[in-house]
Each structure stands twice: as structure tokens, then as C-alpha cells.
Design a protein around this motif. Structure first.
Motif, short mmCIF file in Angstrom:
data_model
loop_
_atom_site.label_atom_id
_atom_site.label_comp_id
_atom_site.label_asym_id
_atom_site.label_seq_id
_atom_site.Cartn_x
_atom_site.Cartn_y
_atom_site.Cartn_z
N ASN A 33 0.24 25.00 -45.01
CA ASN A 33 -0.57 23.83 -44.64
C ASN A 33 -1.60 23.49 -45.71
OD1 ASN A 33 0.72 23.18 -42.29
ND2 ASN A 33 -0.71 24.28 -40.98
N LYS A 73 0.11 21.01 -47.96
CA LYS A 73 0.22 19.69 -47.31
C LYS A 73 -1.13 18.98 -47.31
CE LYS A 73 3.88 21.20 -44.21
NZ LYS A 73 4.17 21.62 -42.85
N THR A 74 -2.17 19.71 -46.92
CA THR A 74 -3.51 19.13 -46.83
C THR A 74 -4.02 18.74 -48.21
OG1 THR A 74 -3.99 20.45 -44.87
CG2 THR A 74 -5.88 19.57 -46.06
N TYR A 75 -3.86 19.60 -49.18
CA TYR A 75 -4.30 19.33 -50.55
C TYR A 75 -3.61 18.08 -51.12
CZ TYR A 75 -4.32 19.78 -55.64
OH TYR A 75 -4.41 19.52 -56.98
N ARG A 76 -2.29 18.02 -50.99
CA ARG A 76 -1.54 16.88 -51.54
C ARG A 76 -1.89 15.58 -50.83
NH1 ARG A 76 3.10 20.95 -52.12
NH2 ARG A 76 2.99 21.40 -54.35
N LYS A 77 -2.07 15.65 -49.52
CA LYS A 77 -2.45 14.46 -48.77
C LYS A 77 -3.83 13.98 -49.23
CE LYS A 77 -3.16 12.67 -44.15
NZ LYS A 77 -3.19 12.91 -42.73
N TRP A 78 -4.79 14.88 -49.35
CA TRP A 78 -6.13 14.52 -49.83
C TRP A 78 -6.06 13.95 -51.24
CZ3 TRP A 78 -9.07 17.47 -53.60
CH2 TRP A 78 -10.37 16.98 -53.79
N ARG A 79 -5.31 14.61 -52.12
CA ARG A 79 -5.18 14.14 -53.51
C ARG A 79 -4.59 12.73 -53.57
NH1 ARG A 79 -0.67 17.17 -56.53
NH2 ARG A 79 0.50 15.79 -55.17
N ASP A 80 -3.55 12.48 -52.78
CA ASP A 80 -2.86 11.19 -52.83
C ASP A 80 -3.61 10.07 -52.13
OD1 ASP A 80 -0.91 12.57 -54.22
OD2 ASP A 80 0.46 12.72 -52.51
N GLU A 81 -4.33 10.40 -51.06
CA GLU A 81 -5.02 9.37 -50.28
C GLU A 81 -6.47 9.13 -50.73
OE1 GLU A 81 -4.62 10.35 -46.13
OE2 GLU A 81 -2.43 10.12 -46.18
N TYR A 89 -10.79 12.94 -55.42
CA TYR A 89 -10.06 14.03 -56.06
C TYR A 89 -10.43 14.14 -57.53
CZ TYR A 89 -6.05 16.31 -58.33
OH TYR A 89 -5.26 17.11 -59.11
#
Length: 155
Positions: free
Chosen positions: A22, A25-33, A38
Motif C-alpha cells: 500500500n 500505491k499511496t506514494y504513486r497516487k500522491w506523486r501523480d495527483e 511532490y
């Protein structure tokens, strides 16, 4: 609760494994959104290959103002072997996720990021000049395996 019971609970619910999964998932979502946040946080981007995770703690927590106890699983986040943050998941006792917390903000965070970024920039410049990988590792204090990745992927 003794250690064996807590570790048995972890095994039954794959809590620490799910915490690591998780995190990504959380890191990539934060980075992308939240690209601006970021880039501000890390003074640019991070190479995902240089991020590693280590189990930090698993513990039972019961607050008297809540109706249910929870188990926290916590991991440390490292970037080229510098601790840059933590990720925690709060689980209900049935194994469902109650909440999660991603944090990159202790007092020395910026200093560690400046050091790492400077060492990566130095390593990339040295690679372009043809300096030996082992020498670059000694100069920058970046482990050889990370210099090899820089050489292979980013030079």
C-alpha cells in the motif's frame, strides 16, 4: 498481548506485507495527483529504484475514547540508504484497513534530501566523464549498486 500473538495476527492478515504494498500505491497516487507538492517536497523527482522500505514496528493501540483497538504497522522509507520518511497503516483487528499515514517531514529531512540530490548529481556528472563506478561510489558515498543503476538507466 505478547509478541507471538501479535506476529501471528500479522501473519494471518499479511499486515506488514500489505503495508509495504500500500505504500507504493499511496506514494504513486500522491506523486501523480499532487505533482507540485511532490516536487517541492523532494526538490525535484526521486528515482523509484532508489527507494527501499524497512519494517519499523507493529503494535496494538487502544484509546479509551474509541470503541475498538487497532494494530499499527509502520515502515521506514529510505532513499539511497537515507531515511526520508515513514508510512503507517492502522488496521482494525479483523484485518481491514482503518487509515494510513504517509509522512516525509522530520526536522532533518531537507538536509538529507539536499545531500542525496547533490551526490546523485555528482555521480551522474562523473559517469559522463567516464570515471570508474567504484571511484564514484567512494567519492559520493552512494552504494555501488545504485551507481550501477544510474550508469545503466540514466547516463
Amino acid at each position: 498481548m505478547n509478541k507471538e500473538i501479535l506476529l501471528e495476527w500479522d501473519s494471518k492478515h499479511s499486515a506488514m506485507k500489505r503495508t509495504k504494498e500500500n505504500y507504493w500505491k499511496t506514494y504513486r497516487k500522491w506523486r501523480d495527483e499532487n505533482k507540485g507538492e511532490y516536487h517541492d517536497t523532494f526538490m525535484g523527482k526521486l528515482y523509484d529504484e532508489f527507494i527501499s522500505l524497512e519494517e519499523r514496528a507493529i503494535y496494538l493501540n487502544y484509546s479509551f475514547n474509541k470503541t475498538e483497538a487497532v494494530v499499527f504497522c509502520s515502515i521506514d522509507i529510505f532513499y539511497i540508504e537515507e531515511r526520508i520518511g515513514t508510512y503507517d497503516i492502522e488496521f482494525f483487528l479483523n484485518g481491514e484497513i482503518a487509515d494510513d499515514y504517509l509522512g516525509f517531514g522530520d526536522v532533518l529531512f531537507k538536509d538529507r534530501m539536499i545531500k542525496v540530490k547533490h551526490n546523485i548529481k555528482t555521480a551522474r556528472s562523473a559517469l559522463k566523464l567516464g570515471i570508474e563506478v567504484s571511484d564514484i561510489s567512494k567519492i559520493t558515498e552512494i552504494p555501488l549498486k545504485h551507481i550501477e543503476i544510474l550508469k545503466e538507466k540514466y547516463s
